[in-house]
Scaffold this motif. Structure first.
Motif, PDB file in Angstrom:
ATOM      1  N   PRO A 173      31.575  29.092 -35.609  1.00  0.00           N
ATOM      2  CA  PRO A 173      30.279  28.417 -35.594  1.00  0.00           C
ATOM      3  C   PRO A 173      30.033  27.512 -36.562  1.00  0.00           C
ATOM      4  N   ILE A 174      30.355  27.681 -37.641  1.00  0.00           N
ATOM      5  CA  ILE A 174      29.943  26.903 -38.859  1.00  0.00           C
ATOM      6  C   ILE A 174      30.951  25.555 -38.786  1.00  0.00           C
ATOM      7  N   PHE A 175      31.997  25.531 -38.081  1.00  0.00           N
ATOM      8  CA  PHE A 175      32.660  24.445 -37.936  1.00  0.00           C
ATOM      9  C   PHE A 175      32.126  23.478 -36.940  1.00  0.00           C
ATOM     10  N   VAL A 176      31.270  24.049 -35.797  1.00  0.00           N
ATOM     11  CA  VAL A 176      30.734  23.733 -34.672  1.00  0.00           C
ATOM     12  C   VAL A 176      29.738  22.752 -35.310  1.00  0.00           C
ATOM     13  N   LEU A 177      28.722  23.585 -36.232  1.00  0.00           N
ATOM     14  CA  LEU A 177      27.457  23.155 -36.763  1.00  0.00           C
ATOM     15  C   LEU A 177      27.902  21.869 -37.825  1.00  0.00           C
ATOM     16  N   LEU A 178      28.972  21.764 -38.571  1.00  0.00           N
ATOM     17  CA  LEU A 178      29.495  20.931 -39.260  1.00  0.00           C
ATOM     18  C   LEU A 178      29.776  19.499 -38.594  1.00  0.00           C
ATOM     19  N   LEU A 179      30.373  19.595 -37.326  1.00  0.00           N
ATOM     20  CA  LEU A 179      30.721  18.627 -36.645  1.00  0.00           C
ATOM     21  C   LEU A 179      29.369  17.794 -35.859  1.00  0.00           C
ATOM     22  N   VAL A 180      28.553  18.881 -35.648  1.00  0.00           N
ATOM     23  CA  VAL A 180      27.102  18.090 -35.047  1.00  0.00           C
ATOM     24  C   VAL A 180      26.478  17.554 -35.998  1.00  0.00           C
ATOM     25  N   VAL A 181      26.369  18.200 -37.259  1.00  0.00           N
ATOM     26  CA  VAL A 181      25.613  17.420 -38.260  1.00  0.00           C
ATOM     27  C   VAL A 181      26.215  15.798 -38.686  1.00  0.00           C
ATOM     28  N   LEU A 182      27.597  16.179 -38.584  1.00  0.00           N
ATOM     29  CA  LEU A 182      28.308  14.558 -39.043  1.00  0.00           C
ATOM     30  C   LEU A 182      27.900  13.677 -38.004  1.00  0.00           C
ATOM     31  N   LEU A 183      28.025  14.191 -36.588  1.00  0.00           N
ATOM     32  CA  LEU A 183      27.750  13.351 -35.575  1.00  0.00           C
ATOM     33  C   LEU A 183      26.323  12.672 -35.563  1.00  0.00           C
ATOM     34  N   SER A 184      25.306  13.676 -35.770  1.00  0.00           N
ATOM     35  CA  SER A 184      24.046  13.336 -35.873  1.00  0.00           C
ATOM     36  C   SER A 184      23.663  12.378 -36.973  1.00  0.00           C
TER      37      SER A 184
END
Length: 323
Positions: A173-184
Motif C-alpha cells: 500500500p505504501i507504493f500505491v500511496l507514493l504513486l498516487v501522491v506523485l500523480l496528484s
C-alpha cells in the motif's frame, strides 16, 4: 517605520509557517512520542505500519484536496469506498476473473461516482454540500442493496497482495500511496488543468473572464476525487480481505481532516498535495502514539476533532494575516 517592521516580521513568520510549520509540528509530535514510548515509536516496523495504515486515507485525501482547492468539498468519499468495496469484492474471487477486472471495476466505479458529483455541482449548480451529502446516502444505499448487509469474502491471492503484500520488505500500500501522491502532485503543479483548478477555487469569476472552462474544471476535480476513492476502496478491501457495505464509514472526514491539517484552505484556491500527506501522517502518528501509550480509544476521536479545529483556526488566522 516601527509598525511597518512589525508587519513585515509578522508576514515573514506567517510565510515560514505556511511553508514549514506543518512539518515542524509532525517532527515535534514524533519526538514527543519517541521519548514517551522509550524509542518504540521510532522503530522501523512501527513507522512502516503507520504508513500502511494511512495509505488509504492519504489516497482519499489527495482527491479531496483537488476538490477543496477547486472551491468544493466531497462528503460522499466514504460511501464511494463502500460501494467500490462490494463491487470489487464480487469480482475478486479466485478463478473467476483476472486481477485487472476487480481493479478496473473499482476505478471505473469511483470515476463514475465522482463524475455524477461533478455534473450535479457544475452543471446543475447545486451546492457541493447538498450534492455530496445526497450521493453519500445514495451510494451507501446501493452498497447495502447489493450485499443486504452480508460481507463478501474469499479473494484471490493476487488481490489480497495489493493491501497485504510486501515489496522489498515494504508494504505494497505504501507504493500505491507514493504513486498516487506523485500523480496528484504532477496534476496540480505541472499541468494547465491543475492551474485551472487552483484558479477556479481562488476566484471563479476571474477564472471565467480569463477564458477558463469552469464547468469542465469542476467536473474533472470531482471525477479525480472519485477515482482516488476507487483506489482507496480497492486498497482497503484488499487489506481487510472483505467487501463491506459500511467499509468507508467516516473516511470522508479523515480525508478532509488530512487536507485541512496539511494547509489546504477551505475557502479554495490554496493547497499542496505533499502537505496533505503530512497532514495524513499527523493523524496516523497521533492515533498510533495513543495506541502505544494505551490511551482509551474514545480519546482518539476527541483529539482528532481538536486537531482539526486547531488546523481550521490557524488557516483562518493565516488568511487574515495575508489580507
Amino acid at each position: 517605520m516601527e509598525k511597518r517592521r512589525e508587519r513585515n516580521t509578522k508576514k515573514t513568520l506567517l510565510d515560514i509557517y505556511s511553508k514549514y510549520g506543518i512539518i515542524l509540528i509532525l517532527i515535534l509530535i514524533m519526538a514527543f512520542l519517541t521519548i514517551r514510548t522509550g524509542g518504540t515509536f521510532i522503530g522501523k516496523n512501527n513507522l512502516l505500519n503507520i504508513l500502511k495504515q494511512i495509505a488509504c486515507i492519504g489516497v482519499l485525501a489527495c482527491g479531496q484536496t483537488a476538490v477543496i482547492i477547486a472551491g468544493g468539498m466531497d462528503l460522499s468519499v466514504g460511501s464511494i469506498v463502500s460501494l467500490v468495496s462490494v463491487l470489487v469484492a464480487s469480482t475478486a474471487h479466485p478463478g473467476d476473473f483476472p486481477l485487472i477486472v476487480p481493479i478496473m471495476v473499482g476505478l471505473l466505479t469511483g470515476l463514475v461516482c465522482g463524475l455524477i458529483n461533478g455534473l450535479a455541482v457544475a452543471k446543475l449548480k447545486i451546492p457541493p454540500f447538498i450534492v455530496t451529502m445526497s450521493t453519500m446516502t445514495i451510494f451507501a444505499g446501493i452498497a447495502l442493496l447489493i450485499t443486504k448487509g452480508t460481507p463478501i469474502n474469499h479473494f484471490s491471492d493476487a488481490f489480497n497482495f495489493i493491501g497485504g503484500g510486501k515489496l522489498l520488505g515494504i508494504p505494497a500500500p505504501i507504493f500505491v500511496l507514493l504513486l498516487v501522491v506523485l500523480l496528484s502532485w504532477f496534476l496540480m503543479r505541472k499541468t494547465t488543468l491543475g492551474y485551472h483548478i487552483i484558479s477556479v477555487g481562488g476566484n471563479e469569476n476571474a477564472a471565467k473572464m480569463a477564458g477558463i472552462n469552469t464547468v469542465f474544471t469542476k467536473i474533472v476535480a470531482y471525477s479525480f476525487c472519485g477515482l482516488m476513492s476507487g483506489v482507496g476502496g480497492i486498497l482497503l478491501t484488499s487489506r481487510v480481505q472483505s467487501g463491506l457495505a459500511n467499509l468507508g464509514d467516516g473516511l470522508q472526514m479523515e480525508a478532509i481532516a488530512a487536507a485541512v491539517i496539511g494547509g489546504t484552505s477551505l475557502s479554495g484556491g490554496k493547497g499542496n498535495v505533499l502537505y496533505t500527506i503530512v497532514g495524513a501522517c499527523i493523524i496516523g502518528v497521533i492515533n498510533n502514539g495513543m495506541d502505544l501509550l494505551r490511551v482509551n480509544m474514545y480519546w482518539q476521536d476527541i483529539v482528532s476533532g481538536v486537531v482539526i479545529m486547531l488546523a481550521v483556526f490557524l488557516d483562518i488566522q493565516k488568511n487574515r494575516g495575508n489580507q
